[in-house]
Design an enzyme around this catalytic site. Structure first.
Site, PDB file in Angstrom:
ATOM      1  N   CYS A   2       0.847  -1.183   0.000  1.00 26.04           N
ATOM      2  CA  CYS A   2       0.000   0.000   0.000  1.00 26.04           C
ATOM      3  C   CYS A   2       0.883   1.233   0.000  1.00 26.04           C
ATOM      4  CB  CYS A   2      -0.893   0.006   1.235  1.00 26.04           C
ATOM      5  SG  CYS A   2      -1.733  -1.553   1.564  1.00 26.04           S
ATOM      6  N   LYS A 605       3.803  -3.570  -6.644  1.00 22.40           N
ATOM      7  CA  LYS A 605       5.219  -3.442  -6.980  1.00 22.40           C
ATOM      8  C   LYS A 605       6.109  -3.942  -5.858  1.00 22.40           C
ATOM      9  CE  LYS A 605       8.776  -2.132  -9.432  1.00 22.40           C
ATOM     10  NZ  LYS A 605       9.160  -2.968 -10.595  1.00 22.40           N
TER      11      LYS A 605
END
Length: 610
Positions: A2, A605
């Site tokens: 996040c 990512k």
């Protein structure tokens, strides 16, 4: 996974917070939210399911004002993606955002419900908000309440707490999830990634494990896990401010594919001369350590694991040192035997991969002679906690599917292999010069490989309506095939698998038919003839063959086999070279299918939770 952004300033911070979230979109998320409090203690919270732009529109429409605020992009772990589960979460006057996973949240939830708290979401984060609200009733300050709260948490967290009744400060705690504080003039900021703050500051301080910090406009106070005040290093960022700009490229991934020649040059600069590797560039004590290494243990996840698998061939064939490679999430839960004089190498683009970090911490208890990391982010947890770091210089990589981080990892590993072999007198001056010459030639050769984009774009049309694809390679090209299959499945959502070509007859041949494209990595080496036999096995069963072959390998195209003739390059660096057309193929298949190339569904990512 996040994203967190926070600010304490005299000016309105809502736009700064939203812009910070935009710069963190690459990390992956399903919802976004912001909370701002003004000097009159008025709190505004907005949350939206979907893209940050939807939140930005809501912030603009509401004309959100206030000098203290926190913002968050959520990637669902506990509770479905929804506006109710989006952060920030509120309990009374307390507002909280959180990255990570609170493992004992069910027990805490039950305890808090017994105290009369009503939960409005399914998230583990809401227990933090209620706990802080409870502790603040008896604490002398918000700082003390947060310090007491985090002692009750089991799991990973980077969490920021705001009290509506005290809009002059934020309190942040970090354990297993990165937090960086950015210093301005009369204003201060925080985030989960410094990239979020590059438009407002260049001066950063990373919190260490267990730290709790109190941040006001003019001051930042940091306390360690024991509650003692500590000083953490403040450094100047050398990241480019426009790193999050796509320029003229359609996607970040495309931009990053084409940045690889420059990234490789940057990674090699100062580390190789015209004919040798500069061992001292690896680390102050690198020469002494490498001379003693008898075994190498590589630990990594995802694309970094594939880089490690490729390097294993180099460590053993070039440097003559045994090498094992293991997935971090497996390594950390396995009972293993540490070999004498064994060097641990962790690989990670972000330096914050949760399983890799946990593996490093475990390994440091198990008698490894040294722990080294190969990483792309200076100041990251892996860099700070390893004995020494050999940095890749890929620059900021935003696309979820790794490209330039992978190839710079491979180049860095090859330089390390050469240095190790040199220190142990297994790589002589002639072979060292040959390796270094091949490295010098590689950026130009990759530019040539990139010129195949139009041809590969046409080829990609054959894959877009397929449901499965098989990739084959042998030797050090097998991990390259694995990486190619990972790229295709990540961004095109086509099921793709990779096999060592010699394994075809042990099962995968059963899958071959006219609807199964088979992609083969075919350099000209000692395994070429065996690879040709494997190709004939596919051909005999009606498979669709796409062979990326060395131009001197002697392949001829026909109706069952398309050939992409690649210019001949040194066998030493060829695995890196053959990565490029695989990246382009995946990118253009995804483009045709219309998927979200830079932010594939369900992926993030930086995987900062287990």
């Amino acid at each position: 996974m996040c994203g967190i952004v926070g600010a304490v300033a005299q000016r309105d911070v809502a736009e700064i917070l939203v812009q910070g979230l935009r710069r963190l979109e690459y990390r992956g998320y399903d919802s976004a939210g912001v909370a701002v409090v003004d000097s009159d203690k008025q709190l505004t919270r907005l949350r939206r399911l979907g893209k940050v732009q939807e939140l930005a529109d809501a912030v603009e429409a509401a004309q959100v004002a206030g000098g203290t605020g926190i913002a968050h992009t959520r990637w669902a772990t506990h509770g479905e993606p929804s506006e109710i589960n989006a952060h920030p979460h509120i309990s009374g006057d307390i507002t909280v955002v959180h990255n990570g996973i609170i493992e004992n949240h069910e027990m805490l939830r039950t305890m808090l419900q017994d105290r009369g708290y009503v939960f409005t979401s399914q998230t583990d984060t809401e227990v933090i908000a209620h706990l802080v609200e409870w502790e603040l009733r008896s604490a002398s300050s918000l700082l003390e309440a947060v310090q007491t709260t985090v002692k009750q948490l089991t799991g990973a967290y980077g969490t920021v707490v705001m009290d509506r009744n005290d809009p002059s400060r934020l309190v942040v705690a970090r354990s297993g999830s990165p937090i960086v504080i950015g210093f301005g003039i009369g204003e201060n900021f925080l985030a989960s990634d410094q990239l979020a703050l590059l438009n407002v500051t260049r001066r950063f301080m990373y919190l260490e494990e267990g730290d709790v910090a109190e941040m006001t406009r003019r001051d930042v106070r940091v306390f360690d896990a024991l509650g003692q005040p500590v000083q953490r290093e403040i450094s100047e960022s050398n990241l480019e401010h426009d790193a999050a700009d796509k320029g003229h490229y359609r996607h970040y991934m495309q931009k990053e594919i084409f940045e690889q020649p420059k990234a490789l040059i940057n990674t090699m600069e100062g580390r190789i001369t015209h004919d040798c590797v500069v061992v001292e560039s690896i680390g102050v004590h690198a020469a002494e350590i490498l001379a003693k290494v008898e075994h190498v243990q590589i630990v990594a996840c995802g694309t970094s694991y594939n880089a490690g698998m490729t390097a294993r061939y180099w460590f053993e064939s070039l440097a003559g040192v045994s090498c094992d490679v293991e997935i971090a999430s497996e390594f950390r839960y396995r009972k293993f035997v540490t070999r004498p004089n064994s060097l641990l190498i962790t690989l990670s683009q972000s330096g914050e991969t949760a399983d890799t970090l946990a593996a490093l911490r475990l390994a440091k208890e198990k008698g490894y002679m040294a722990a080294m990391t190969i990483c792309n982010v200076a100041g990251s947890s892996l860099v700070r906690e390893s004995d020494f770091a050999f940095m890749t210089r890929a620059g900021t990589e935003i696309g979820v599917a790794s490209t330039k981080a992978f190839t710079t990892q491979l180049v860095t590993l090859l330089m390390l292999v050469t240095a190790l072999g040199k220190q142990q007198q297994r790589i002589g001056r002639e072979l060292e010069a040959e390796i270094v010459h091949a490295l010098h030639q590689l950026p130009k050769q990759i530019e040539t490989a990139l010129s195949f984009e139009k041809q590969i774009e046409t080829l990609a049309e054959d894959f877009a309506d397929k449901h499965h694809t098989l990739f084959l390679g042998r030797g050090e090209y097998y991990p390259i095939a694995v990486e190619a299959s990972l790229k295709l499945k990540e961004i095109s959502y086509i099921h793709a698998e990779a096999y060592a070509a010699g394994e075809l007859k042990h099962g995968p041949l059963a899958l071959i038919d006219a609807d199964m494209p088979v992609v083969v990595v075919a350099p000209s080496n000692e395994l070429l003839e065996k690879l040709k036999s494997n190709i004939e096995e596919v051909r005999a069963r009606g498979g669709l063959l796409y062979v990326f072959a060395d131009e001197v390998a002697g392949f001829e195209a026909d109706e069952t086999m398309k050939i992409i003739a690649m210019p001949h390059v040194s066998e030493i660096v060829a695995p890196i070279y053959y990565t490029i057309p695989m990246q382009l193929l995946s990118y253009h298949v995804a483009l045709i299918k219309g998927t979200d190339v830079d932010q594939p569904r369900n992926l993030a990512k930086a995987v900062t939770v287990e």
